[in-house]
Design a protein around this motif. Structure first.
Motif, PDB file in Angstrom:
ATOM      1  N   LYS A 177      37.041 -77.304  49.410  1.00  0.00           N
ATOM      2  CA  LYS A 177      36.379 -76.189  50.084  1.00  0.00           C
ATOM      3  C   LYS A 177      34.862 -76.421  50.148  1.00  0.00           C
ATOM      4  CE  LYS A 177      39.884 -72.853  48.584  1.00  0.00           C
ATOM      5  NZ  LYS A 177      40.153 -71.624  47.799  1.00  0.00           N
ATOM      6  N   ASP A 178      34.294 -76.880  49.041  1.00  0.00           N
ATOM      7  CA  ASP A 178      32.855 -77.171  49.027  1.00  0.00           C
ATOM      8  C   ASP A 178      32.526 -78.327  49.959  1.00  0.00           C
ATOM      9  OD1 ASP A 178      32.420 -75.193  47.120  1.00  0.00           O
ATOM     10  OD2 ASP A 178      32.751 -76.564  45.447  1.00  0.00           O
ATOM     11  N   LEU A 179      33.430 -79.284  50.033  1.00  0.00           N
ATOM     12  CA  LEU A 179      33.227 -80.465  50.864  1.00  0.00           C
ATOM     13  C   LEU A 179      33.253 -80.099  52.348  1.00  0.00           C
ATOM     14  CD1 LEU A 179      32.975 -83.549  50.078  1.00  0.00           C
ATOM     15  CD2 LEU A 179      35.350 -83.764  50.794  1.00  0.00           C
ATOM     16  N   SER A 180      34.121 -79.149  52.716  1.00  0.00           N
ATOM     17  CA  SER A 180      34.279 -78.758  54.123  1.00  0.00           C
ATOM     18  C   SER A 180      33.229 -77.755  54.581  1.00  0.00           C
ATOM     19  CB  SER A 180      35.674 -78.167  54.348  1.00  0.00           C
ATOM     20  OG  SER A 180      36.673 -79.111  54.034  1.00  0.00           O
ATOM     21  N   ASN A 181      32.539 -77.129  53.639  1.00  0.00           N
ATOM     22  CA  ASN A 181      31.527 -76.130  53.968  1.00  0.00           C
ATOM     23  C   ASN A 181      30.308 -76.807  54.591  1.00  0.00           C
ATOM     24  OD1 ASN A 181      29.720 -74.034  54.145  1.00  0.00           O
ATOM     25  ND2 ASN A 181      29.845 -73.449  51.985  1.00  0.00           N
ATOM     26  N   GLN A 182      30.127 -76.603  55.893  1.00  0.00           N
ATOM     27  CA  GLN A 182      29.049 -77.294  56.600  1.00  0.00           C
ATOM     28  C   GLN A 182      27.657 -76.849  56.171  1.00  0.00           C
ATOM     29  OE1 GLN A 182      29.687 -77.391  60.844  1.00  0.00           O
ATOM     30  NE2 GLN A 182      31.793 -78.115  60.662  1.00  0.00           N
ATOM     31  N   GLU A 183      27.572 -75.760  55.434  1.00  0.00           N
ATOM     32  CA  GLU A 183      26.278 -75.351  54.903  1.00  0.00           C
ATOM     33  C   GLU A 183      25.797 -76.337  53.837  1.00  0.00           C
ATOM     34  OE1 GLU A 183      26.422 -71.364  53.526  1.00  0.00           O
ATOM     35  OE2 GLU A 183      26.791 -70.493  55.517  1.00  0.00           O
ATOM     36  N   ASN A 184      26.734 -77.114  53.284  1.00  0.00           N
ATOM     37  CA  ASN A 184      26.388 -78.113  52.269  1.00  0.00           C
ATOM     38  C   ASN A 184      26.068 -79.476  52.880  1.00  0.00           C
ATOM     39  OD1 ASN A 184      26.896 -76.223  50.218  1.00  0.00           O
ATOM     40  ND2 ASN A 184      29.046 -76.815  50.051  1.00  0.00           N
ATOM     41  N   TRP A 185      26.104 -79.562  54.215  1.00  0.00           N
ATOM     42  CA  TRP A 185      25.870 -80.836  54.878  1.00  0.00           C
ATOM     43  C   TRP A 185      24.399 -80.975  55.266  1.00  0.00           C
ATOM     44  CZ3 TRP A 185      30.310 -81.726  58.974  1.00  0.00           C
ATOM     45  CH2 TRP A 185      31.552 -81.581  58.343  1.00  0.00           C
ATOM     46  N   ASN A 186      23.761 -81.993  54.769  1.00  0.00           N
ATOM     47  CA  ASN A 186      22.381 -82.295  55.134  1.00  0.00           C
ATOM     48  C   ASN A 186      22.354 -83.526  56.037  1.00  0.00           C
ATOM     49  OD1 ASN A 186      21.399 -80.219  53.423  1.00  0.00           O
ATOM     50  ND2 ASN A 186      21.607 -81.584  51.657  1.00  0.00           N
ATOM     51  N   ILE A 187      21.714 -83.409  57.183  1.00  0.00           N
ATOM     52  CA  ILE A 187      21.686 -84.499  58.148  1.00  0.00           C
ATOM     53  C   ILE A 187      20.684 -85.577  57.728  1.00  0.00           C
ATOM     54  CG2 ILE A 187      21.197 -85.145  60.537  1.00  0.00           C
ATOM     55  CD1 ILE A 187      22.021 -82.322  61.374  1.00  0.00           C
ATOM     56  N   ILE A 188      21.172 -86.792  57.593  1.00  0.00           N
ATOM     57  CA  ILE A 188      20.299 -87.945  57.355  1.00  0.00           C
ATOM     58  C   ILE A 188      19.877 -88.535  58.693  1.00  0.00           C
ATOM     59  CG2 ILE A 188      20.126 -90.254  56.351  1.00  0.00           C
ATOM     60  CD1 ILE A 188      22.201 -89.407  54.278  1.00  0.00           C
ATOM     61  N   ASN A 189      20.864 -88.706  59.585  1.00  0.00           N
ATOM     62  CA  ASN A 189      20.591 -89.209  60.927  1.00  0.00           C
ATOM     63  C   ASN A 189      21.687 -88.731  61.867  1.00  0.00           C
ATOM     64  OD1 ASN A 189      19.366 -90.835  63.031  1.00  0.00           O
ATOM     65  ND2 ASN A 189      21.060 -92.272  62.753  1.00  0.00           N
ATOM     66  N   ASP A 190      21.296 -88.178  63.018  1.00  0.00           N
ATOM     67  CA  ASP A 190      22.294 -87.687  63.973  1.00  0.00           C
ATOM     68  C   ASP A 190      22.141 -88.335  65.347  1.00  0.00           C
ATOM     69  OD1 ASP A 190      19.955 -86.467  64.719  1.00  0.00           O
ATOM     70  OD2 ASP A 190      20.825 -84.486  65.037  1.00  0.00           O
ATOM     71  N   LYS A 191      21.420 -89.466  65.376  1.00  0.00           N
ATOM     72  CA  LYS A 191      21.225 -90.191  66.631  1.00  0.00           C
ATOM     73  C   LYS A 191      21.953 -91.531  66.569  1.00  0.00           C
ATOM     74  CE  LYS A 191      18.299 -86.944  67.722  1.00  0.00           C
ATOM     75  NZ  LYS A 191      18.719 -85.844  68.624  1.00  0.00           N
ATOM     76  N   VAL A 192      22.664 -91.857  67.640  1.00  0.00           N
ATOM     77  CA  VAL A 192      23.364 -93.135  67.716  1.00  0.00           C
ATOM     78  C   VAL A 192      22.409 -94.189  68.254  1.00  0.00           C
ATOM     79  CG1 VAL A 192      25.291 -94.404  68.736  1.00  0.00           C
ATOM     80  CG2 VAL A 192      25.571 -91.998  68.100  1.00  0.00           C
ATOM     81  N   GLY A 193      22.311 -95.315  67.547  1.00  0.00           N
ATOM     82  CA  GLY A 193      21.409 -96.374  67.956  1.00  0.00           C
ATOM     83  C   GLY A 193      21.778 -96.976  69.302  1.00  0.00           C
ATOM     84  N   ALA A 194      20.762 -97.402  70.040  1.00  0.00           N
ATOM     85  CA  ALA A 194      20.977 -97.942  71.385  1.00  0.00           C
ATOM     86  C   ALA A 194      21.866 -99.172  71.374  1.00  0.00           C
ATOM     87  CB  ALA A 194      19.631 -98.271  72.019  1.00  0.00           C
ATOM     88  N   GLN A 195      21.884 -99.916  70.249  1.00  0.00           N
ATOM     89  CA  GLN A 195      22.683-101.141  70.205  1.00  0.00           C
ATOM     90  C   GLN A 195      24.176-100.849  70.303  1.00  0.00           C
ATOM     91  OE1 GLN A 195      20.852 -99.859  67.769  1.00  0.00           O
ATOM     92  NE2 GLN A 195      21.492-100.484  65.731  1.00  0.00           N
ATOM     93  N   TYR A 196      24.575 -99.620  69.948  1.00  0.00           N
ATOM     94  CA  TYR A 196      25.997 -99.279  70.002  1.00  0.00           C
ATOM     95  C   TYR A 196      26.415 -98.750  71.372  1.00  0.00           C
ATOM     96  CZ  TYR A 196      25.231 -99.641  65.024  1.00  0.00           C
ATOM     97  OH  TYR A 196      24.868-100.108  63.787  1.00  0.00           O
ATOM     98  N   THR A 197      25.445 -98.400  72.189  1.00  0.00           N
ATOM     99  CA  THR A 197      25.758 -97.925  73.544  1.00  0.00           C
ATOM    100  C   THR A 197      25.300 -98.911  74.614  1.00  0.00           C
ATOM    101  OG1 THR A 197      23.667 -96.686  73.635  1.00  0.00           O
ATOM    102  CG2 THR A 197      25.612 -95.500  72.864  1.00  0.00           C
ATOM    103  N   ALA A 198      24.717-100.020  74.177  1.00  0.00           N
ATOM    104  CA  ALA A 198      24.225-101.012  75.137  1.00  0.00           C
ATOM    105  C   ALA A 198      25.366-101.575  75.972  1.00  0.00           C
ATOM    106  CB  ALA A 198      23.509-102.139  74.403  1.00  0.00           C
ATOM    107  N   GLY A 199      26.537-101.723  75.353  1.00  0.00           N
ATOM    108  CA  GLY A 199      27.686-102.241  76.081  1.00  0.00           C
ATOM    109  C   GLY A 199      28.096-101.338  77.222  1.00  0.00           C
ATOM    110  N   ILE A 200      27.967-100.032  77.006  1.00  0.00           N
ATOM    111  CA  ILE A 200      28.290 -99.065  78.053  1.00  0.00           C
ATOM    112  C   ILE A 200      27.348 -99.247  79.242  1.00  0.00           C
ATOM    113  CG2 ILE A 200      28.273 -96.609  78.641  1.00  0.00           C
ATOM    114  CD1 ILE A 200      29.170 -96.036  75.793  1.00  0.00           C
TER     115      ILE A 200
END
Length: 238
Positions: A177-200
């Motif tokens: 329950k504590d693990l699923s509670n999004q109030e306990n989630w702190n964002i370290i990074n929420d951006k996908v690097g360009a190298q992973y979308t370069a193929g697209i």
């Protein structure tokens, strides 16, 4: 420190085991998850609650902190659900490419949980799927330091830290329950690097180049219309 009865310990295979699943006394062969001191199993009594005790008699009080850290990783991997944040939006992503404490040699870090998942992106009106790495850190006693966070951001890997430092869970079910509670989630990074979308982008560009070769620019030349056989010329009779 927690003054709680220790019901779980690490066996000689470094796996968490319950007090009622091991032999009594020192034959249990277990150590404290927190301080790694040898434990004695007290599970043959009928009056006191079964528990592990430190051989030295001094309870370190850190056992359950380590247990929650282990449980947190195990729950994520067992359920094949990765907590993630993308562009500020939090949620879960299903994947079967997931593991605990996998060394990322190119980055020189060991995440608590590392996974790969196919994420959908929209590019120029088209939808594509890219294979993107994901990281989850479990915070019980030690937060992710600035150096590790900087490495993750530079690599462009979506990552969150789940804060379980205030959790009082004594079972896996309670911790879930504590693990699923999004109030306990702190964002370290929420951006996908360009190298992973370069193929697209490369794929779209190749499509555009292919279609560009099939497109011609029409030119309209002046020409005299052919006289129709159905039009006859008549002389005017006087």
């Amino acid at each position: 420190m927690e003054n709680t009865i220790l019901a779980y310990a690490l066996n000689n295979e470094k796996k968490l085991v319950h007090i009622d699943s091991v032999k009594n006394g020192l034959e249990c062969g277990c150590v404290c998850p927190g301080c790694k001191e040898p434990l004695v199993a007290k599970n043959d009594g009928k009056i006191r609650e079964h528990h592990f005790a430190h051989v030295s008699g001094n309870d370190c009080g850190t056992g359950y902190q380590t247990i929650r850290h282990i449980w947190g990783k195990e729950l994520i991997v067992a359920n094949l659900l990765v907590p993630v944040a993308l562009n500020g939006k939090k949620g879960f992503i299903k994947t079967n490419q997931i593991g605990m404490e996998i060394t990322l040699s190119d980055l020189n870090i060991i995440p608590d949980v590392f996974a790969r998942a196919g994420l959908q992106f929209d590019y120029m009106g088209l939808s594509f799927t890219a294979d993107v790495p994901l990281i989850v850190e479990i915070y019980v006693t030690h937060k992710v330091d600035d150096e590790k966070a900087a490495i993750i951001k530079k690599a462009g890997i979506p990552a969150i830290e789940i804060d379980l430092s205030k959790s009082t869970a004594m079972t896996k079910e309670e911790l879930a329950k504590d693990l699923s509670n999004q109030e306990n989630w702190n964002i370290i990074n929420d951006k996908v690097g360009a190298q992973y979308t370069a193929g697209i982008q490369g794929y779209v560009n190749s499509l555009l180049n292919a279609y560009r070769g099939a497109i011609v620019q029409p030119t309209y030349n002046r020409f005299s219309p052919r006289r129709s056989n159905y039009h006859r010329s008549y002389r005017r009779h006087k």
